[in-house]
Enzyme design. Sequence first.
Site, PDB file in Angstrom:
ATOM      1  N   TYR A 153       0.834  -1.208   0.000  1.00  0.00           N
ATOM      2  CA  TYR A 153       0.000   0.000   0.000  1.00  0.00           C
ATOM      3  C   TYR A 153       0.865   1.253   0.000  1.00  0.00           C
ATOM      4  O   TYR A 153       0.728   2.120  -0.877  1.00  0.00           O
ATOM      5  CB  TYR A 153      -0.909  -0.016   1.226  1.00  0.00           C
ATOM      6  CG  TYR A 153      -1.857   1.149   1.328  1.00  0.00           C
ATOM      7  CD1 TYR A 153      -2.930   1.268   0.457  1.00  0.00           C
ATOM      8  CD2 TYR A 153      -1.699   2.117   2.317  1.00  0.00           C
ATOM      9  CE1 TYR A 153      -3.815   2.336   0.554  1.00  0.00           C
ATOM     10  CE2 TYR A 153      -2.581   3.182   2.425  1.00  0.00           C
ATOM     11  CZ  TYR A 153      -3.635   3.283   1.542  1.00  0.00           C
ATOM     12  OH  TYR A 153      -4.510   4.345   1.645  1.00  0.00           O
ATOM     13  N   ASP A 154       1.794   1.335   0.966  1.00  0.00           N
ATOM     14  CA  ASP A 154       2.614   2.532   1.099  1.00  0.00           C
ATOM     15  C   ASP A 154       3.380   2.833  -0.186  1.00  0.00           C
ATOM     16  O   ASP A 154       3.387   3.966  -0.686  1.00  0.00           O
ATOM     17  CB  ASP A 154       3.630   2.356   2.237  1.00  0.00           C
ATOM     18  CG  ASP A 154       2.984   2.068   3.583  1.00  0.00           C
ATOM     19  OD1 ASP A 154       1.743   1.995   3.647  1.00  0.00           O
ATOM     20  OD2 ASP A 154       3.725   1.913   4.564  1.00  0.00           O
ATOM     21  N   LYS A 157       1.299   3.704  -3.408  1.00  0.00           N
ATOM     22  CA  LYS A 157       0.857   5.101  -3.365  1.00  0.00           C
ATOM     23  C   LYS A 157       2.006   6.041  -3.690  1.00  0.00           C
ATOM     24  O   LYS A 157       1.851   7.005  -4.456  1.00  0.00           O
ATOM     25  CB  LYS A 157       0.282   5.425  -1.979  1.00  0.00           C
ATOM     26  CG  LYS A 157      -1.037   4.752  -1.654  1.00  0.00           C
ATOM     27  CD  LYS A 157      -2.182   5.283  -2.488  1.00  0.00           C
ATOM     28  CE  LYS A 157      -3.521   4.765  -2.003  1.00  0.00           C
ATOM     29  NZ  LYS A 157      -4.653   5.239  -2.830  1.00  0.00           N
ATOM     30  N   ASN A 182      -6.258   9.802   8.353  1.00  0.00           N
ATOM     31  CA  ASN A 182      -7.307   8.838   8.715  1.00  0.00           C
ATOM     32  C   ASN A 182      -8.703   9.418   8.567  1.00  0.00           C
ATOM     33  O   ASN A 182      -9.046  10.414   9.219  1.00  0.00           O
ATOM     34  CB  ASN A 182      -7.095   8.357  10.147  1.00  0.00           C
ATOM     35  CG  ASN A 182      -5.776   7.622  10.308  1.00  0.00           C
ATOM     36  OD1 ASN A 182      -4.710   8.235  10.276  1.00  0.00           O
ATOM     37  ND2 ASN A 182      -5.845   6.318  10.467  1.00  0.00           N
TER      38      ASN A 182
END
Length: 350
Positions: A153-154, A157, A182
């Site tokens: 994910y990190d 992105k 968040n």
Amino acid sequence: MTGATGNMGKKVLVSGGAGFIGSHIVDRLIKRSDMDRLVVVDNFWTGVRENLEHIDDPRLHFVEADIETFETDERFDEVIHLASPASPPWYMREPVRTIKANLMGALNCVDKLVPGGRISFASTSEVYGDPLITPQPESYRGQVDCTGPRSSYDESKRCTESLLFELKRTTGIDIRIVRLFNVYGPRTRPDDGRAVSNFLSQALTTGELTVYGGGEQSRSWGYVDDIVDALERYFWLDDIAYPGPLNVGNDREIPVIDIAKYIVELVPGARLKMCPPIPQDPTNRRPDLTLCRQTLPGWEAKVGYEEGIRRTLQWFAEKVMKGASTNAPTPVRLSDEVSEEEPRLAVGSN
């Protein structure tokens, strides 16, 4: 149908439009008078059909497909690329699919633009990793483990940000990149697995809220209405030249355990269960909103977590009463005590 000026209106594509944030974005897009056609692409990996069922507008066209393989002869004036799971329990289970949705999805989205079109991309505060400074400004390069359990994910992105900025540099493409902190609120899946949704689902079912570590890891909790206000202005409503990256979130930093305790106060019989910490769970998250306030003058995250959680609890209660699944998938979590052949499982608190 024609736009307000008498010319043909714009064509807009949204990837991940049946998701939590995506469906709220679609609600705002439908209010536009300068748009003739809105195509929403979603594969229902984490999106939910019900999130769009309330919309009755002939301009909306839905396509069930993976954004990375979505095909059409149409070209769009604007593309908003949101397709990706954002919850560790979901993206850790299918890392390859996560990377494809972000990076290959962006490549496909760019191909669907008209010359001079704009692509807006929802990146994440996860690009900062486990930060050594707080609050985190956009200039902070972060501390991300590129081979760690959150890397699909990190890094997808981060790489998608790189792709779009390089395309801007080499081809002049119009981009808007936002880094979301968040976000929570109605239309989050009850089985999403992140802290607020997990706590609310647990409070309404088993009554046992699982808090990992001491619960002192902090987050900046942004209620979805506030966040989408900012996205609407940044992606299309305001006349903005700044391409990003732009932090968007609530800069009121609250420990995870405070959220859990507040929910316990709201739901009779709910209680806390303390669990071992999760590896590489970031210790803190707080956006530096200096650029955001300059780019979107007057915008603030106005809904405090107390009011936001009360609203979200009401929505969750209705879904749980109707039989919505509240069992969040659990990512493989390796610990010192077990081998790779015997993984221990846990739910993240992202």
